[in-house]
Motif scaffolding. Structure first.
Motif, short mmCIF file in Angstrom:
data_model
loop_
_atom_site.label_atom_id
_atom_site.label_comp_id
_atom_site.label_asym_id
_atom_site.label_seq_id
_atom_site.Cartn_x
_atom_site.Cartn_y
_atom_site.Cartn_z
N VAL A 43 12.50 -0.09 2.95
CA VAL A 43 12.58 -1.07 1.87
C VAL A 43 11.34 -0.95 1.00
N PHE A 44 11.54 -0.67 -0.28
CA PHE A 44 10.44 -0.62 -1.23
C PHE A 44 10.78 -1.50 -2.41
N THR A 54 8.75 -2.31 3.66
CA THR A 54 8.77 -2.16 5.11
C THR A 54 9.59 -0.96 5.58
N VAL A 55 9.21 -0.50 6.76
CA VAL A 55 10.06 0.40 7.54
C VAL A 55 10.59 -0.46 8.68
N CYS A 56 11.88 -0.70 8.67
CA CYS A 56 12.49 -1.57 9.69
C CYS A 56 13.06 -0.70 10.80
N ALA A 57 12.42 -0.74 11.95
CA ALA A 57 12.85 0.10 13.07
C ALA A 57 14.25 -0.32 13.53
N GLY A 58 15.10 0.66 13.79
CA GLY A 58 16.45 0.37 14.24
C GLY A 58 16.50 -0.07 15.69
N HIS A 59 17.66 -0.59 16.09
CA HIS A 59 17.84 -1.04 17.48
C HIS A 59 17.60 0.11 18.44
N ASP A 60 18.11 1.29 18.10
CA ASP A 60 17.85 2.49 18.89
C ASP A 60 16.69 3.22 18.21
N LEU A 61 15.49 3.01 18.73
CA LEU A 61 14.29 3.50 18.09
C LEU A 61 14.29 5.03 17.97
N GLU A 72 6.73 8.24 3.61
CA GLU A 72 7.17 7.96 2.25
C GLU A 72 6.54 6.69 1.70
N LEU A 73 6.57 5.62 2.49
CA LEU A 73 6.01 4.36 2.01
C LEU A 73 4.49 4.45 1.85
N SER A 74 3.85 5.18 2.73
CA SER A 74 2.39 5.27 2.67
C SER A 74 1.92 5.95 1.39
N GLN A 75 2.79 6.71 0.77
CA GLN A 75 2.42 7.44 -0.44
C GLN A 75 2.69 6.64 -1.72
N THR A 76 3.27 5.45 -1.60
CA THR A 76 3.58 4.66 -2.79
C THR A 76 2.35 3.95 -3.36
N GLY A 77 1.34 3.75 -2.52
CA GLY A 77 0.15 3.02 -2.96
C GLY A 77 0.28 1.52 -2.83
N ALA A 78 1.45 1.03 -2.44
CA ALA A 78 1.66 -0.41 -2.27
C ALA A 78 1.39 -0.81 -0.82
N PRO A 79 0.96 -2.04 -0.58
CA PRO A 79 0.83 -2.51 0.80
C PRO A 79 2.19 -2.43 1.50
N TRP A 80 2.21 -2.07 2.77
CA TRP A 80 3.48 -1.93 3.47
C TRP A 80 3.32 -2.24 4.94
N SER A 81 4.43 -2.27 5.64
CA SER A 81 4.42 -2.64 7.06
C SER A 81 5.57 -1.96 7.78
N GLY A 97 -0.58 2.74 14.17
CA GLY A 97 -2.04 2.87 14.14
C GLY A 97 -2.50 4.11 13.40
N ARG A 98 -1.70 5.18 13.48
CA ARG A 98 -2.08 6.41 12.78
C ARG A 98 -2.06 6.22 11.27
N TYR A 99 -1.33 5.21 10.82
CA TYR A 99 -1.27 4.92 9.38
C TYR A 99 -2.15 3.73 9.00
N GLY A 100 -2.99 3.32 9.93
CA GLY A 100 -3.90 2.21 9.65
C GLY A 100 -3.27 0.84 9.77
N LEU A 101 -2.08 0.77 10.33
CA LEU A 101 -1.39 -0.52 10.48
C LEU A 101 -1.77 -1.12 11.83
N THR A 102 -2.97 -1.63 11.91
CA THR A 102 -3.49 -2.16 13.18
C THR A 102 -3.42 -3.68 13.26
N GLY A 103 -2.99 -4.33 12.19
CA GLY A 103 -2.83 -5.78 12.19
C GLY A 103 -1.41 -6.16 12.56
N THR A 104 -1.22 -7.40 12.95
CA THR A 104 0.10 -7.89 13.37
C THR A 104 0.36 -9.27 12.78
#
Length: 257
Positions: A43-44, A54-61, A72-81, A97-104
């Motif tokens: 979702v962008f 957001t990247v919404c993880a599916g039921h079957d990960l 893809e989202l990390s390259q948009t320059g917008a905050p994302w999750s 964590g590899r993308y710096g998403l260490t907050g919850t």
């Protein structure tokens, strides 16, 4: 604790939430959504808010699918999750964590089944719908209620959203001033309750309850039989007092900043 709600009802509410977001992105220039083969959703919205991109993880990960969307989202320059319904798989947390998403952040998904609503009195105030012609009024009330910048508020108040079929913006007027906001999105027999706010100086006086009640009544009159909302800790008790129940908790992995 999550109240007993059938798995089918939870899935329907979640699907309706995603359906509402899909509809919203078709009305926002540059926005889009996409669903992968394993159910991962990208979702962008273009908005500078991490929970709205957001990247919404599916039921079957599917970690590979999640990672492709994350790149893809990390390259948009917008905050994302990265969004997960329920608990977060440790491997997914490491990927984030590899993308710096260490907050919850955790948000509840509340659901409601159409039922008689109590009369909500807001002395001297009147609820009304807002069309695209009133987008500046809606944006100003959003900015005051959420404490956000006028620039972001205008994105949430685009005329293309306010005038879209099945979407309705609302304000509560008091002495000629719009002091509370709300935005409904109809998806089948569900209505999503978004962008609810009230200016700080007008809180605790029944104004927000009056507007939420009016929005639910209007949605039921339009064919809705269920509602869903993600609420803040401040507004959640109000929604629960109107019959909303916790379906499940959603976790957003985002930048700690």
């Amino acid at each position: 604790m999550t109240e007993w709600i059938s798995g089918a009802a939870r899935d329907e509410a979640a699907a309706s939430f995603h359906g509402a977001v899909d509809r919203l992105t078709t009305r926002i220039p540059g926005a889009y959504t996409r669903r992968g083969a394993s159910g991962t959703r990208l979702v962008f919205t273009t908005f500078p808010l991490a929970t709205l991109n957001t990247v919404c993880a599916g039921h079957d990960l599917d970690l590979g699918e999640v990672e492709r969307c994350a790149q893809e989202l990390s390259q948009t320059g917008a905050p994302w999750s990265i969004l997960v319904r329920g608990d977060v798989d440790p491997t997914l947390r490491r990927l984030a964590g590899r993308y710096g998403l260490t907050g919850t952040a955790s948000l509840p998904l509340l659901v409601w089944d159409a039922m008689p609503l109590p009369s909500a009195v807001s002395a001297g105030a009147t609820a009304r719908k807002v069309s695209g012609a009133g987008s500046e009024v809606f944006a100003a009330a959003l900015a005051a209620g959420f404490g956000m910048s006028a620039e972001v508020a205008r994105l949430l108040a685009l005329p293309t959203l306010l005038d879209a079929p099945g979407m309705s913006g609302y304000v509560l007027d008091l002495d000629g001033e719009a002091i509370a906001t709300g935005f409904n999105v109809l998806v089948g027999d569900h209505v999503g309750m978004f962008n609810g706010s009230v200016a700080p100086q007008h809180r605790g006086k029944g104004h927000y309850r009056a507007l939420v009640t009016a929005r639910l009544q209007d949605a039921v009159a339009s064919g809705a039989r269920h509602a869903f909302a993600q609420t803040s800790p401040m507004s959640r008790p109000l929604y629960e007092s109107l019959g909303f129940r916790l379906a499940e908790s959603w976790t957003y992995l985002m930048s700690a900043d």
